[in-house]
Design a protein around this motif. Structure first.
Motif, PDB file in Angstrom:
ATOM      1  N   GLY A 249       0.825  -1.203   0.000  1.00  0.00           N
ATOM      2  CA  GLY A 249       0.000   0.000   0.000  1.00  0.00           C
ATOM      3  C   GLY A 249       0.856   1.249   0.000  1.00  0.00           C
ATOM      4  N   ARG A 250       0.356   2.301  -0.663  1.00  0.00           N
ATOM      5  CA  ARG A 250       1.096   3.557  -0.725  1.00  0.00           C
ATOM      6  C   ARG A 250       0.241   4.676  -0.140  1.00  0.00           C
ATOM      7  N   ARG A 251       0.874   5.530   0.637  1.00  0.00           N
ATOM      8  CA  ARG A 251       0.148   6.525   1.411  1.00  0.00           C
ATOM      9  C   ARG A 251      -0.351   7.688   0.561  1.00  0.00           C
ATOM     10  N   ILE A 252      -1.565   8.123   0.889  1.00  0.00           N
ATOM     11  CA  ILE A 252      -2.106   9.383   0.388  1.00  0.00           C
ATOM     12  C   ILE A 252      -2.155  10.345   1.570  1.00  0.00           C
ATOM     13  N   LYS A 253      -1.497  11.460   1.437  1.00  0.00           N
ATOM     14  CA  LYS A 253      -1.498  12.480   2.492  1.00  0.00           C
ATOM     15  C   LYS A 253      -1.609  13.839   1.804  1.00  0.00           C
ATOM     16  N   ARG A 254      -2.860  14.277   1.634  1.00  0.00           N
ATOM     17  CA  ARG A 254      -3.116  15.519   0.915  1.00  0.00           C
ATOM     18  C   ARG A 254      -4.330  16.195   1.546  1.00  0.00           C
ATOM     19  N   ALA A 255      -4.360  17.517   1.499  1.00  0.00           N
ATOM     20  CA  ALA A 255      -5.406  18.269   2.196  1.00  0.00           C
ATOM     21  C   ALA A 255      -6.295  19.040   1.235  1.00  0.00           C
ATOM     22  N   LEU A 256      -7.556  19.218   1.668  1.00  0.00           N
ATOM     23  CA  LEU A 256      -8.494  20.126   1.025  1.00  0.00           C
ATOM     24  C   LEU A 256      -8.496  21.427   1.826  1.00  0.00           C
ATOM     25  N   HIS A 257      -8.238  22.558   1.186  1.00  0.00           N
ATOM     26  CA  HIS A 257      -8.223  23.856   1.868  1.00  0.00           C
ATOM     27  C   HIS A 257      -9.576  24.538   1.674  1.00  0.00           C
ATOM     28  N   LEU A 258     -10.254  24.826   2.780  1.00  0.00           N
ATOM     29  CA  LEU A 258     -11.602  25.379   2.732  1.00  0.00           C
ATOM     30  C   LEU A 258     -11.621  26.794   3.298  1.00  0.00           C
ATOM     31  N   ASP A 259     -12.469  27.606   2.732  1.00  0.00           N
ATOM     32  CA  ASP A 259     -12.640  28.980   3.197  1.00  0.00           C
ATOM     33  C   ASP A 259     -13.333  28.957   4.570  1.00  0.00           C
ATOM     34  N   GLN A 260     -12.668  29.527   5.575  1.00  0.00           N
ATOM     35  CA  GLN A 260     -13.228  29.507   6.931  1.00  0.00           C
ATOM     36  C   GLN A 260     -14.548  30.265   7.010  1.00  0.00           C
ATOM     37  N   ASN A 261     -14.732  31.251   6.160  1.00  0.00           N
ATOM     38  CA  ASN A 261     -15.962  32.042   6.198  1.00  0.00           C
ATOM     39  C   ASN A 261     -17.188  31.244   5.768  1.00  0.00           C
ATOM     40  N   SER A 262     -16.959  30.090   5.123  1.00  0.00           N
ATOM     41  CA  SER A 262     -18.097  29.282   4.680  1.00  0.00           C
ATOM     42  C   SER A 262     -18.482  28.205   5.701  1.00  0.00           C
ATOM     43  N   VAL A 263     -17.750  28.122   6.808  1.00  0.00           N
ATOM     44  CA  VAL A 263     -18.061  27.133   7.843  1.00  0.00           C
ATOM     45  C   VAL A 263     -19.206  27.663   8.709  1.00  0.00           C
ATOM     46  N   ARG A 264     -20.238  26.850   8.950  1.00  0.00           N
ATOM     47  CA  ARG A 264     -21.399  27.294   9.735  1.00  0.00           C
ATOM     48  C   ARG A 264     -22.158  26.075  10.262  1.00  0.00           C
ATOM     49  N   PHE A 265     -23.139  26.363  11.138  1.00  0.00           N
ATOM     50  CA  PHE A 265     -24.023  25.315  11.643  1.00  0.00           C
ATOM     51  C   PHE A 265     -25.057  24.946  10.583  1.00  0.00           C
ATOM     52  N   LEU A 266     -25.547  23.711  10.691  1.00  0.00           N
ATOM     53  CA  LEU A 266     -26.596  23.240   9.778  1.00  0.00           C
ATOM     54  C   LEU A 266     -27.967  23.352  10.444  1.00  0.00           C
ATOM     55  N   SER A 267     -28.950  23.764   9.665  1.00  0.00           N
ATOM     56  CA  SER A 267     -30.318  23.790  10.175  1.00  0.00           C
ATOM     57  C   SER A 267     -30.906  22.385  10.110  1.00  0.00           C
ATOM     58  N   ASP A 268     -32.037  22.188  10.790  1.00  0.00           N
ATOM     59  CA  ASP A 268     -32.679  20.872  10.780  1.00  0.00           C
ATOM     60  C   ASP A 268     -33.075  20.471   9.365  1.00  0.00           C
ATOM     61  N   VAL A 339      -9.407  11.251   8.579  1.00  0.00           N
ATOM     62  CA  VAL A 339      -9.540  12.580   7.988  1.00  0.00           C
ATOM     63  C   VAL A 339      -9.409  13.563   9.145  1.00  0.00           C
ATOM     64  N   ARG A 340      -8.329  14.298   9.178  1.00  0.00           N
ATOM     65  CA  ARG A 340      -8.084  15.163  10.328  1.00  0.00           C
ATOM     66  C   ARG A 340      -8.122  16.638   9.910  1.00  0.00           C
ATOM     67  N   GLN A 341      -8.517  17.453  10.879  1.00  0.00           N
ATOM     68  CA  GLN A 341      -8.587  18.882  10.643  1.00  0.00           C
ATOM     69  C   GLN A 341      -7.289  19.521  11.117  1.00  0.00           C
ATOM     70  N   LEU A 342      -6.618  20.223  10.207  1.00  0.00           N
ATOM     71  CA  LEU A 342      -5.373  20.896  10.538  1.00  0.00           C
ATOM     72  C   LEU A 342      -5.664  22.271  11.128  1.00  0.00           C
ATOM     73  N   ALA A 343      -4.649  22.871  11.728  1.00  0.00           N
ATOM     74  CA  ALA A 343      -4.816  24.187  12.338  1.00  0.00           C
ATOM     75  C   ALA A 343      -5.166  25.219  11.272  1.00  0.00           C
ATOM     76  N   PRO A 344      -6.149  26.085  11.539  1.00  0.00           N
ATOM     77  CA  PRO A 344      -6.492  27.144  10.570  1.00  0.00           C
ATOM     78  C   PRO A 344      -5.298  28.045  10.305  1.00  0.00           C
ATOM     79  N   GLY A 345      -5.186  28.528   9.080  1.00  0.00           N
ATOM     80  CA  GLY A 345      -4.064  29.380   8.705  1.00  0.00           C
ATOM     81  C   GLY A 345      -4.431  30.309   7.574  1.00  0.00           C
ATOM     82  N   PRO A 346      -3.420  30.909   6.965  1.00  0.00           N
ATOM     83  CA  PRO A 346      -3.681  31.860   5.867  1.00  0.00           C
ATOM     84  C   PRO A 346      -4.423  31.250   4.689  1.00  0.00           C
ATOM     85  N   GLN A 347      -4.346  29.927   4.533  1.00  0.00           N
ATOM     86  CA  GLN A 347      -5.032  29.253   3.432  1.00  0.00           C
ATOM     87  C   GLN A 347      -6.363  28.652   3.866  1.00  0.00           C
ATOM     88  N   GLY A 348      -6.907  29.147   4.977  1.00  0.00           N
ATOM     89  CA  GLY A 348      -8.193  28.662   5.447  1.00  0.00           C
ATOM     90  C   GLY A 348      -8.038  27.505   6.408  1.00  0.00           C
TER      91      GLY A 348
END
Length: 404
Positions: A249-268, A339-348
């Motif tokens: 097996g070969r490792r995949i270690k890559r991240a998706l960078h998301l805009d922090q301003n788009s993070v929010r709670f979900l409604s019912d 799937v882990r969440q990295l520390a927020p930074g300049p790239q979201g």
């Protein structure tokens, strides 16, 4: 026979010399013909047909016999000066020594060829050790050659080596270091032919194609070849990918960078809408039950939304990605998968995928990784999230157009 001898004795001395030398040459050529064109050809079908090295070794050894005829027979030729007899004899003996040394060298090369046909040859190469023996043989041949030409005992020359030991150590420094390194590499199984290694300091990133005494040859993926001194592989650091190849097996270690301003709670309503994802049904049911129990226990009748636990679009996306990876047919679930969440930074805020494919083949691995991220990049918008990327020229152009 007596008449032939009488005729020979009746000739002038110079004619006897010419006849003697001619006869000696004919005899040596006859011996050479019998050995190389008769005996070796008869023996050829019984030799190893997979290699021509053994033939060359036998040819060098066969050269000794005609030279012996000249070396021993030149003294019986009448009319030759002593200096001529000594010169021809010394040259013949020197070539004999050279032929024997080259025959041994070719034989050692053949030994290595035969050994490399064995399955364990890649794990325990002996080429470096055989090269050391070749150097010893050739050095011994040089000493004997010099002793023949100066008419001195080779032991006398050897006794004088103590005075130049420091010079020899300086001259053969790389050879000594490489020999020690070869022993360490072989004993500790640090390197094999066929291993993929990365050594940035030497510009090497590819497959080991040859391990010799002085150098290790690496064919990079761009088909260039890098020669690394053997001792550098012990003195410096390098990365061997053999463990990855053997694990399957070969490792995949890559991240998706998301805009922090788009993070929010979900409604019912949004939570109910996300149940359309088959892989999220179990997660949403368990999570809603857990949150409802916690809110009922901790809030004690309070209805302020700010105090309640709620699902977020980011956390739900993280759960979806993990479920998607566990479902994917080419991801090995026996290895670490998260799937882990990295520390927020300049790239979201970044979600990093850490998992292993079920193959180590480079082309297939890259295809699997690309397919996974193609899907995830396209599905991010379903969770009302936005990918982060640096502003480009087109972004600035839209701002200018909007301002005008």
């Amino acid at each position: 026979m007596e008449q032939l001898l009488a005729f020979f004795s009746a000739q002038p001395l110079w004619a006897q010399s010419v006849i003697g030398v001619t006869g000696l040459l004919i005899a040596s050529l006859l011996v050479n013909f019998i050995l190389k064109d008769v005996i070796l050809r008869i023996a050829a079908p019984y030799l190893d047909r997979k290699s021509s090295t053994i033939d060359r070794s036998a040819t060098w050894f066969a050269t000794v016999a005609p030279l012996l005829v000249i070396s021993k027979g030149i003294g019986f030729v009448p009319g030759l000066e002593d200096w001529a007899v000594e010169l021809i004899s010394d040259v013949s003996q020197s070539v004999i020594v050279l032929s024997i040394a080259m025959g041994i060298v070719k034989a050692l090369t053949y030994v290595n060829e035969v050994y490399e046909r064995r399955p364990q040859a890649k794990n325990r190469p002996i080429k470096g050790y055989l090269q050391v023996v070749k150097i010893i043989v050739l050095c011994g041949a040089v000493i004997i050659l010099i002793s023949i030409l100066i008419n001195e005992s080779p032991f006398l020359l050897l006794s004088g080596l103590g005075a130049i030991t420091a010079v020899l150590l300086l001259v053969f420094k790389d050879t000594i270091l490489s020999l020690v390194a070869s022993v360490q590499l072989s004993t500790n199984d640090m390197l094999r032919v066929g291993d993929w290694i990365t050594m940035t300091s030497m510009g090497a990133d590819g497959t080991v194609i040859d391990i010799s005494l002085h150098t290790v040859k690496v064919q990079n993926f761009d088909k260039t070849i890098v020669s690394i001194p053997t001792y550098r592989l012990v003195a410096d650091s390098y990365q061997n990918w053999r463990g990855m190849a053997e694990s399957g097996g070969r490792r995949i270690k890559r991240a998706l960078h998301l805009d922090q301003n788009s993070v929010r709670f979900l409604s019912d309503e949004e939570v109910l809408d996300l149940k359309k994802f088959k892989m999220l049904k179990a997660y949403l049911a368990d999570k809603r039950e857990e949150i409802a129990e916690w809110n009922a226990r901790e809030l004690e009748g309070e209805d302020a939304p700010v105090n309640a636990r709620r699902l977020t679009n980011l956390g739900t996306l993280r759960a979806y990605i993990e479920a998607y990876l566990r479902w994917h047919p080419h991801i090995n679930n026996d290895f670490t998968l998260m799937v882990r969440q990295l520390a927020p930074g300049p790239q979201g805020v970044s979600l990093e995928l850490y998992c292993f494919t079920d193959t180590t083949a480079w082309e297939i691995y890259e295809g699997i990784q690309a397919d996974i991220f193609d899907h995830l990049i396209a599905i991010v918008s379903e969770f009302d999230l936005q990918l982060f990327q640096e502003p480009s020229g087109s972004d600035y152009a839209r701002l200018v157009d909007r301002g005008s």
